[in-house]
Design an enzyme around this catalytic site. Structure first.
Site, short mmCIF file in Angstrom:
data_model
loop_
_atom_site.label_atom_id
_atom_site.label_comp_id
_atom_site.label_asym_id
_atom_site.label_seq_id
_atom_site.Cartn_x
_atom_site.Cartn_y
_atom_site.Cartn_z
N ILE A 214 26.07 41.80 39.80
CA ILE A 214 27.50 41.50 39.76
C ILE A 214 28.37 42.72 40.00
O ILE A 214 29.59 42.61 40.07
CB ILE A 214 27.89 40.86 38.41
CG1 ILE A 214 27.51 41.76 37.23
CG2 ILE A 214 27.27 39.48 38.28
CD1 ILE A 214 27.97 41.22 35.88
N GLY A 215 27.76 43.88 40.15
CA GLY A 215 28.55 45.08 40.41
C GLY A 215 27.67 46.29 40.60
O GLY A 215 26.52 46.33 40.17
N GLY A 220 24.96 53.50 38.68
CA GLY A 220 24.00 52.43 38.50
C GLY A 220 24.55 51.09 38.94
O GLY A 220 25.59 51.00 39.60
N VAL A 222 25.10 46.73 37.79
CA VAL A 222 25.33 45.82 36.67
C VAL A 222 24.79 44.44 37.04
O VAL A 222 25.10 43.91 38.11
CB VAL A 222 26.83 45.73 36.32
CG1 VAL A 222 27.04 44.81 35.12
CG2 VAL A 222 27.39 47.11 36.03
N LYS A 236 24.02 47.09 32.34
CA LYS A 236 24.31 48.21 33.23
C LYS A 236 23.09 49.12 33.26
O LYS A 236 22.79 49.82 32.31
CB LYS A 236 25.53 48.99 32.73
CG LYS A 236 25.91 50.17 33.62
CD LYS A 236 27.15 50.86 33.10
CE LYS A 236 27.54 52.05 33.98
NZ LYS A 236 28.75 52.73 33.47
N ASP A 335 38.85 57.13 35.03
CA ASP A 335 38.55 56.23 36.14
C ASP A 335 39.18 54.84 35.93
O ASP A 335 38.50 53.82 36.06
CB ASP A 335 37.03 56.10 36.32
CG ASP A 335 36.65 55.60 37.71
OD1 ASP A 335 37.50 55.66 38.62
OD2 ASP A 335 35.51 55.15 37.89
#
Length: 527
Positions: A214-215, A220, A222, A236, A335
């Site tokens: 999903i990401g 790394g 997810v 994650k 971030d």
């Protein structure tokens, strides 16, 4: 010459200090333990004396430490040996004493790191063994043991049995109390972080398959998954091939998630850490990220109205204000962007991804211009964040600060209002989103507000529908002004995140209170 200045301890973001080959004297100040970002410390070839402070060994990122050719005395503090980050150490040619074992951070050291300390002994390769004197004391010890054993058998054993019986009885009573309170809803047991193995995570995510992805980010990927107890999770997985930088990111994120607690910060379920595998486990956010809603794929229309967007902006501001002003460990996120804002079942926003965050000792509200010129000694801290959201002062090597987060938040506000990614403006117009919006003030601001209202009024609630056209425009105008204030070029002219949270919170309250709106309208009509 002279003692090491205590002012050095105020440099909480300094990465390296080299004071070697001087004539510094007196003790090594324990206050250097406040330089929490320190990775390299060289105090060799001076006249420093006294014991080594244990606080330096506790520095969370210290990799290299050299105090050779001084007149330090006493034992080496255990904190150095217990450090998980120290790689290179040099204690040679001092007056240090005591036992040194080849464990922990000392497991890779040889006698060369301890040369010139005649009173040191231990199991380090090449070091003399520590001989304990035997003789009369040894014989006395044996005789005492032979004498005490029968006495214990006669007197002590019954006492042990009695205490054991009492502890079992108390344990039985406690368990009964817990059962009773659980059934009656009285006392709640304290929950601890659950233990979730790598095998369980593999099963939950289908072997970390691409369909579960999903990401993906800098450190790394997810994955979504479901545990056997039907709990939906987001895993994650840290890329362990990245070396020390990745390991530091994982450790830093764990420290922040463990010590901070706020309704607008992501909650960690647990971690899974092995030499070849590191993962963070979070609850799965059913409504995805803010980025998914701002830029929906597959031709879907924008699904968030202006009231929801203001509420989300307020949630993010409150979460970051907590990190800056109220958290036990002061944190600069570094971030902030839509993909790092997640939405739960109730569309409450949660700030996530602390992989490149900075832990700071204190947050300075009014930054000294002299301090703002401090530069990094490593590119690791030079540009903190993602392109388009990075504060301009970071490009000049200035340290990570709370005002950098304020800038990123301002970009987020302007992005929501304009519907444009900051990178789109950067590459197409050659300017920042702040400059692009500011140029619209002359003749295109009304058109921008109209476009915002058209995009952000898809699913209005009953409360929000009471707003007339002029009030809608005022809300968008305030968002634009706040975004421009937060993205000013000079960090000292930006507001604090606490001020931003109060302002956006006022706007959120204004939208959610129709009675207040009606009252204000009535007052303006009568006047």
């Amino acid at each position: 010459h002279g003692p090491i200045p205590l002012e050095l301890s105020k440099m909480d973001m300094v990465l390296a200090i080299d004071l070697s080959l001087n004539n510094l004297s007196a003790n090594v100040p324990s206050q250097l333990g406040s330089c929490i970002a320190l990775e390299y410390l060289n105090l060799s070839r001076n006249s420093l004396e006294g014991p080594l402070p244990s606080s330096i060994g506790r520095l969370p990122y210290l990799k290299e430490f050299d105090v050779s050719f001084n007149v330090l005395s006493g034992e080496i503090p255990q904190t150095f040996q217990a450090s998980s980050t120290l790689q290179n150490l040099n204690f040679s040619y001092n007056h240090l004493s005591g036992n040194v074992t080849d464990t922990g951070a000392f497991s890779s050291l040889t006698i060369s790191s301890f040369f010139g300390n005649s009173k040191l002994c231990g199991s380090v390769q090449g070091m003399k063994s520590c001989h304990r004197k035997r003789g009369r004391h040894f014989i006395i010890t044996i005789l005492l043991s032979l004498l005490i054993t029968p006495i214990f058998c006669v007197v002590g054993y019954p006492l042990v049995l009695r205490s054991k019986f009492r502890s079992q009885f108390a344990r039985f009573n406690n368990s009964k109390v817990i059962e009773d309170t659980e059934q009656g809803g009285g006392v709640r047991k304290e929950q601890k972080y659950p233990r979730i193995s790598r095998t369980q995570l593999i099963e939950a995510t289908g072997g970390f398959s691409s369909s579960s992805l999903i990401g993906a980010g800098r450190y790394g990927r997810v994955y979504k998954g479901v545990l056997k107890n039907n709990m939906s999770i987001a895993v994650k997985v840290i890329d362990t091939k990245g070396g020390g930088e990745i390991s530091g990111s994982f450790k830093r994120e764990c420290q922040i998630l463990k010590r901070t607690r706020h309704r607008n910060l992501i909650r960690i379920i647990t971690t899974c850490s092995r030499p070849d595998f590191k993962a963070l486990v979070f609850p799965l956010m059913p409504n995805g990220s803010l980025e998914n809603h701002l830029y929906p794929s597959h031709g879907l229309r924008h699904q968030l109205d202006l009231a929801q967007l203001v509420s989300i902006c307020s949630d993010v501001a409150e979460g970051v204000a907590y990190l800056h002003h109220f958290s036990p460990v002061k944190v600069v996120h570094c971030d902030l962007k839509p993909s790092n804002v997640l939405l739960d079942y109730n569309m409450t926003a949660l700030v996530t991804d602390f992989g490149i965050s900075r832990l700071v000792k204190a947050v300075e509200e009014n930054t000294n211009p002299v301090d703002e010129s401090v530069t990094y000694n490593s590119t690791d801290g030079l540009l903190c964040g993602s392109i388009g959201y990075i504060a301009p002062e970071y490009g000049m090597g200035r340290r990570a600060s709370t005002k950098g987060d304020v800038y990123s938040y301002g970009v987020l506000l302007l992005e929501i209002v304009t519907g444009k990614r900051p990178t789109d403006v950067l590459f197409q117009q050659g300017s920042s989103l702040h400059e692009w919006v500011k140029r619209q003030y002359t003749h295109k601001l009304e058109a921008m507000i109209d476009d915002t209202l058209q995009r952000c009024r898809v699913t209005c609630t009953t409360t929000v529908q009471q707003l007339d056209s002029n009030l809608w425009r005022d809300i968008v105008y305030e968002l634009i002004e706040l975004g421009l204030m937060c993205t000013q070029y000079n960090p000292s002219t930006r507001p604090t995140m606490l001020d931003v949270a109060l302002e956006i919170g006022r706007l959120k309250q204004y939208l959610s209170s129709p009675s207040n709106i009606a009252t204000e309208e009535d007052v303006s009509t009568k006047s």
